[in-house]
Scaffold this active site. Structure first.
Site, PDB file in Angstrom:
ATOM      1  CB  CYS A 157       0.124   0.727  -0.718  1.00 40.75           C
ATOM      2  SG  CYS A 157       1.636   0.078  -0.007  1.00 40.75           S
ATOM      3  CG  HIS A 162      -2.437   0.187   3.332  1.00 40.18           C
ATOM      4  ND1 HIS A 162      -3.047  -0.472   2.290  1.00 40.18           N
ATOM      5  CD2 HIS A 162      -1.132  -0.136   3.274  1.00 40.18           C
ATOM      6  CE1 HIS A 162      -2.139  -1.170   1.631  1.00 40.18           C
ATOM      7  NE2 HIS A 162      -0.971  -0.988   2.202  1.00 40.18           N
ATOM      8  CD  GLU A 164      -6.464   0.604   3.048  1.00 39.38           C
ATOM      9  OE1 GLU A 164      -6.076   1.766   2.851  1.00 39.38           O
ATOM     10  OE2 GLU A 164      -5.867  -0.384   2.604  1.00 39.38           O
TER      11      GLU A 164
HETATM   12  N1  GLN Z   1       4.067  -4.447  -3.349  1.00 39.20           N
HETATM   13  C1  GLN Z   1       4.284  -3.104  -2.928  1.00 39.20           C
HETATM   14  C2  GLN Z   1       5.358  -3.016  -1.834  1.00 39.20           C
HETATM   15  O1  GLN Z   1       5.672  -4.000  -1.199  1.00 39.20           O
HETATM   16  C3  GLN Z   1       2.995  -2.485  -2.456  1.00 39.20           C
HETATM   17  C4  GLN Z   1       2.471  -3.112  -1.220  1.00 39.20           C
HETATM   18  C5  GLN Z   1       1.052  -2.697  -0.912  1.00 39.20           C
HETATM   19  O2  GLN Z   1       0.349  -2.201  -1.767  1.00 39.20           O
HETATM   20  N2  GLN Z   1       0.597  -2.956   0.304  1.00 39.20           N
HETATM   21  O3  GLN Z   1       5.864  -1.985  -1.582  1.00 39.20           O
END
Ligand code: GLN
Length: 607
Positions: A401, A528, A530
């Site tokens: 992300c 994500h 994970e």
């Molecule tokens: N802050 C970034 C976004 O909102 C990444 C978010 C994250 O890593 N979960 O896109």
């Protein structure tokens, strides 16, 4: 439906969630279908707004629910998929009651904690417990309810009252209360002390709940006379006192429960005795193999985790678990080096030179680098430097992300020579907005603008490492939690400069996976991965990182050997058909154990 309620006494942090998950594993191994509900007595309606550095990570479900990290433990241990309704909070219950009151559902009555809040809690539990969570049809057999907090907390009182009423509502033989408690040892005397458990059981009884099973946490195994004393003073049969002493890894917990016949005690209370074959005796073959394999691992793999370090490893719990699953699958002992991203930054060289030196030493000494998700601009520059280091030095890199977004920023700045490149999250007026706000809903309303939950990623390059790791899948469903994404208008420029966007959403406008084709392993994912990693089914991208960091990626990605001159299969004679054999991806006709991980390209990993 049968219910197992798990409460905690004496102190918090006893591992109630792991105990409840372990009970689930053993009951599942008995052949029962298990679901779970976590009750969090706090007022937030969900965990979405809570700081991971205070409360541990926010776990994300397929349906986009942002929930307590214990639901992650349940999903991992039981290999199930929960919904946001499986996490009850005081906020959710009150919101639901207040909504009904506004609609006039209570017909002019005075709305009170008892019976309206307590009824709402019971109805919620009964409704959600019926939902299947294992991909099969029909209601599960057993619902495990974990009550967060410790007995005696003011905020959990309505839940205790509701659960007391609930045990009466469902009746004897349908409700089993497991109380997790602590048996400490005072150093001076070296004696295991039962008093704290006695007190907490007394507190529980005073509130109308009677424990059937005591799960006692201790550092060393409990002495027999201590068990006898607990039995006598807490009025619980000695066979129902289970001891969960410290173990080398949490995969031993279900084994400890089974060895002490916790399942038999629970099933007896639930009137589910062993009749015929169901419930059967739990074998837990794959859990036994995995727990002992873990203990024997020698060769290490060192991963640098570059993020905001606050000392609370629960903030990145699922990432750590996913790293662990992948490491065990690849036969390596995981060593995680925490690198505070702020310390990598140039300004730290002046302000905190020691910390700066240490951070760079840790980063350079690692076999692989992982930059997890995050929000806010603190330490972002340090994360960009970590991605740059990995890219330039052919060090395996996985960006999740935010970790993918900062890798894109580094690429734009360093390779494409766009020094002002940035995400509009950190610099709204950047001259080269390579990461931009791309909500699925409204752009003007900040609430509910997050792209949350399961979304599909299509591989448009089938020869890339990620597609191979996912077993040459055409698409994958992974969980998301973000607002910003790679600017689709800049994608052609990026691709010309050598960055591959190997996975995109169905519209082709949202970039889901990046790769550097000529790098050992440089992968970023907007999702994500994970959250869907399981002990027996490690997340493919994590397997890729660990394999690359331990020199095993090439072998792993090699296509399976083609069998020359395969043995001819004898044809059935006179129309007789032999017993049907199911073939598994490894070509075996044997049912795979959970502890073996199969890749569609034919490779098998023993976990
Ligand atoms: N802050 C970034 C976004 O909102 C990444 C978010 C994250 O890593 N979960 O896109």
């Amino acid at each position: 439906m049968k219910y197992v309620l798990v409460t905690g006494g004496v102190v918090s942090g006893l591992g109630k969630g792991v105990t409840a998950s372990g009970i689930g594993v053993v009951l599942k191994a008995c052949g029962l279908r298990v679901t779970t509900i976590k009750i969090d007595p706090y007022l937030n309606t969900d965990a979405g707004t809570m700081s991971p550095f205070e409360h541990g990570e926010v776990f994300v479900l397929d349906d986009g629910g942002e929930v307590d990290l214990d639901l992650g433990n349940y999903e991992r241990f039981l290999d199930i998929k929960l919904t946001r309704d499986n996490n009850i909070t005081t906020g959710k219950i009150y919101q639901s009651v207040i909504n009904k009151e506004r609609k006039g559902d209570y017909l002019g009555k005075t709305i009170q904690i008892v019976p309206h809040i307590t009824d709402e809690i019971q109805d919620w539990i009964e409704r959600v417990a019926m939902n299947p969570v294992d991909g099969k049809e029909g209601p599960p057999d057993v619902c495990i309810i974990e009550l967060g907090g410790t007995i005696g907390d003011i905020e959990s009182m309505p839940f205790i009252e509701a659960l007391g009423q609930f045990s009466y509502r469902v009746g004897p033989g349908n409700f089993c209360l497991v109380h997790v408690s602590l048996v400490p040892v005072l150093n001076v005397v070296g004696e295991q002390k039962t008093k704290p458990t006695q007190h907490s059981v007394r507190g529980l009884r005073g509130l109308g709940l009677v424990p059937n099973i005591l799960a006692c946490r201790s550092t060393e195994p409990l002495e027999e006379n201590v068990k006898a004393k607990l039995s006598q003073f807490c009025h619980v049969p000695i066979s129902n006192i289970i001891n969960l002493h410290d173990v080398s890894n949490i995969w031993h917990i279900p084994l400890l429960l089974r060895d002490q016949r916790a399942h038999e005690a629970i099933l007896k209370v639930l009137d589910l005795q062993f009749v015929g074959k169901v419930p059967r005796q739990p074998k837990l073959v794959e859990w036994t193999e995995r727990a002992s394999k873990f203990d024997k691992l020698k060769a290490t793999v060192k991963i640098a985790m570059v993020g905001k370090y606050t000392g609370l490893s629960d903030s990145y719990l699922s990432v750590l678990k996913a790293l662990l699953h992948a490491s065990v699958a690849m036969g390596r002992k995981l060593v995680v080096e925490w690198v505070p991203s702020c310390d990598l930054e140039a300004c730290a060289a002046k302000e905190t030179p020691e910390a700066h030196k240490k951070a760079w030493k840790l980063l350079k000494g690692a076999d692989g680098i992982l930059v997890p998700g995050g929000f806010g601009d603190r330490g972002v520059q340090g994360k960009i430097l970590a991605a740059k280091y990995a890219r330039e030095n052919n060090v395996p890199y996985l960006g999740i992300c935010l970790g993918m977004q900062i890798a894109v920023i580094d690429f734009a700045r360093s390779v494409m020579k766009l020094p002002g490149a940035n995400s509009t999250e950190f610099d709204p007026d950047t001259t080269s907005p390579c990461v931009i706000f791309m909500p699925e809903g409204s752009k003007t309303h900040m609430g509910a603008t997050m792209r949350l939950g399961s979304r599909r990623t299509y591989f448009n390059v089938t020869t890339c490492k990620s597609a191979k790791l996912y077993g040459n899948a055409r698409f994958v469903d992974e969980r998301h939690r973000h607002r910003y994404e790679v600017n689709p208008e800049m994608v052609p420029e990026f691709e010309k400069a050598g960055l591959s966007f190997v996975g995109k959403d169905e519209s082709g406008t949202r970039m889901e996976i990046i790769e550097l084709p000529n790098h050992k392993f440089f992968v970023g994912a907007q999702f994500h991965p994970e959250f869907k990693s399981r002990p027996g089914k490690p997340s493919p991208l994590f397997v890729g990182l660990i394999a690359a960091s331990s020199g095993q990626l090439e072998t792993l990605l090699q296509p399976s050997p083609i069998i020359v001159n395969p043995k001819p299969v004898p044809k059935p004679i006179n129309g007789t058909v032999g017993p049907k054999k199911t073939m598994y991806p490894n070509g075996h006709a044997k049912k795979p154990l959970d502890s073996l991980v199969y890749f569609a390209n034919g490779n098998v990993i023993h976990t």
